[in-house]
Motif scaffolding. Structure first.
Motif, mmCIF file in Angstrom:
data_model
loop_
_atom_site.group_PDB
_atom_site.id
_atom_site.type_symbol
_atom_site.label_atom_id
_atom_site.label_comp_id
_atom_site.label_asym_id
_atom_site.label_seq_id
_atom_site.Cartn_x
_atom_site.Cartn_y
_atom_site.Cartn_z
ATOM 1 N N PHE A 181 0.842 -1.196 0.000
ATOM 2 C CA PHE A 181 0.000 0.000 0.000
ATOM 3 C C PHE A 181 0.879 1.248 0.000
ATOM 4 N N ILE A 182 0.535 2.172 -0.890
ATOM 5 C CA ILE A 182 1.281 3.419 -1.000
ATOM 6 C C ILE A 182 0.299 4.513 -1.396
ATOM 7 N N SER A 183 0.596 5.746 -1.046
ATOM 8 C CA SER A 183 -0.269 6.856 -1.438
ATOM 9 C C SER A 183 0.445 7.770 -2.422
ATOM 10 N N TYR A 184 -0.349 8.462 -3.197
ATOM 11 C CA TYR A 184 0.154 9.472 -4.134
ATOM 12 C C TYR A 184 0.988 10.504 -3.383
ATOM 13 N N GLU A 185 0.498 10.868 -2.209
ATOM 14 C CA GLU A 185 1.185 11.879 -1.401
ATOM 15 C C GLU A 185 2.568 11.402 -0.961
ATOM 16 N N GLU A 186 2.674 10.127 -0.599
ATOM 17 C CA GLU A 186 3.981 9.575 -0.219
ATOM 18 C C GLU A 186 4.934 9.533 -1.410
ATOM 19 N N LEU A 187 4.391 9.247 -2.583
ATOM 20 C CA LEU A 187 5.215 9.248 -3.799
ATOM 21 C C LEU A 187 5.773 10.651 -4.056
ATOM 22 N N LYS A 188 4.927 11.664 -3.855
ATOM 23 C CA LYS A 188 5.378 13.046 -4.066
ATOM 24 C C LYS A 188 6.427 13.441 -3.024
ATOM 25 N N GLN A 189 6.244 12.974 -1.813
ATOM 26 C CA GLN A 189 7.123 13.379 -0.715
ATOM 27 C C GLN A 189 8.478 12.693 -0.774
ATOM 28 N N ASN A 190 8.485 11.407 -1.137
ATOM 29 C CA ASN A 190 9.733 10.650 -1.114
ATOM 30 C C ASN A 190 9.712 9.581 -2.198
ATOM 31 N N LEU A 191 9.873 10.000 -3.443
ATOM 32 C CA LEU A 191 9.794 9.069 -4.566
ATOM 33 C C LEU A 191 10.932 8.049 -4.512
#
Length: 293
Positions: A181-191
């Protein structure tokens, strides 16, 4: 022009690629292989982004595959008629994409070792992105107004069904070792950090240079330039990009530019009501939308 949606188990799907037969086959008869990797999202949650990330990880960071093969061929939509044929012909490990809720997901998955990457996103940003997408995609009903689309979204009366049901259904499987599980926001914060975690989850050990390549080739600007994922190759009869851009902004918090105060308060009330009992704090809840206990 009125769009005749495909209805399957109480959920409507865009016509053309979807059919009752293809959806039923996906649920009941699709043969899952143990090394399959499923890219699962609710619409407008970062589907294309995750397709590019996973494609690059599978190719060891080499961008050649991403830049020469359409994403729908690299990661076929197996629940559609066309995507099913592509999936059958794809070499393993197969990368497969869908927006399916848990109750329609292939039954064979649950007795397999296949893996799922599920990407979530702030539902307020989804509403905005989905609204603009439906205005340019001809297999979707053109919304009469943003307020009308917001109402439809909150009631679950949009293609692919209720966001609330979708995320709650999938989150019930949290803790399984074969679901990431991952969020779009986490991808933006720490790709980069997320790419490293995905490599570990998929059993693909990439060196620093390969991981850097994944990160650089999945930046929003790099994807916008890449005709294999920016949908500019689609005919105007399917995607009218004169009405908008498929890869529009790629940011978090754009909902603040669209929601009125009343709409925001309305959304919060519905969100708190529908998300009660889900014992998890999402990134977008840390800046509002906090569920009441």
């Amino acid at each position: 022009m009125t769009v005749q949606y495909v209805q399957y188990k109480g959920i409507k799907f865009p016509p053309g690629y979807n059919s009752v037969e293809s959806l039923s086959f996906a649920e009941n008869k699709f043969e899952v292989q143990d090394d399959d990797i499923f890219n699962v999202t609710y619409p407008k949650s970062g589907t294309v982004w995750m397709t590019e990330i996973l494609s690059l990880i599978l190719s060891g960071g080499d961008p050649a595959w991403n830049q020469s093969v359409l994403n729908s061929l690299r990661a076929p939509w197996f629940s559609t008629q066309l995507g099913l044929e592509t999936a059958h012909d794809s070499p393993s490990p197969r990368l497969l994409t869908c927006h399916l809720p848990i109750q329609i997901f292939p039954k064979a998955f649950f007795t397999s070792k296949a893996k799922v990457v599920y990407t979530s996103r702030d539902p307020r940003d989804i509403v905005v992105s989905y609204y603009y997408f439906t205005k340019m995609c001809t297999t979707y009903e053109d919304p009469k107004s943003f307020n009308q689309f917001l109402d439809s979204f909150l009631s679950g009366d949009v293609p692919h069904g209720s966001w609330f049901d979708h995320i709650k259904g999938w989150m019930e499987l949290e803790g399984r070792s074969n679901i990431f599980f991952i969020s779009y926001e986490e991808l933006k914060q720490n790709l980069r950090g997320t790419v490293e975690r995905l490599c570990h989850f998929l059993g693909k050990e990439l060196d620093d240079a390969a991981i850097t390549s994944v990160v650089e080739n999945t930046s929003f600007q790099a994807m916008r330039r890449n005709k294999m994922c920016n949908s500019t190759m689609l005919p105007k009869e399917l995607m009218d990009q004169e009405k908008g851009t498929f890869l529009r902004k790629g940011i978090c918090g754009d909902w603040k530019n669209h929601f009125t105060v009343a709409q925001s308060e309305y959304f919060d009330r519905v969100y708190q009501e529908k998300m009660q009992g889900l014992n998890r704090i999402f990134p977008w809840e840390q800046t509002g939308l906090v569920k009441s206990s």
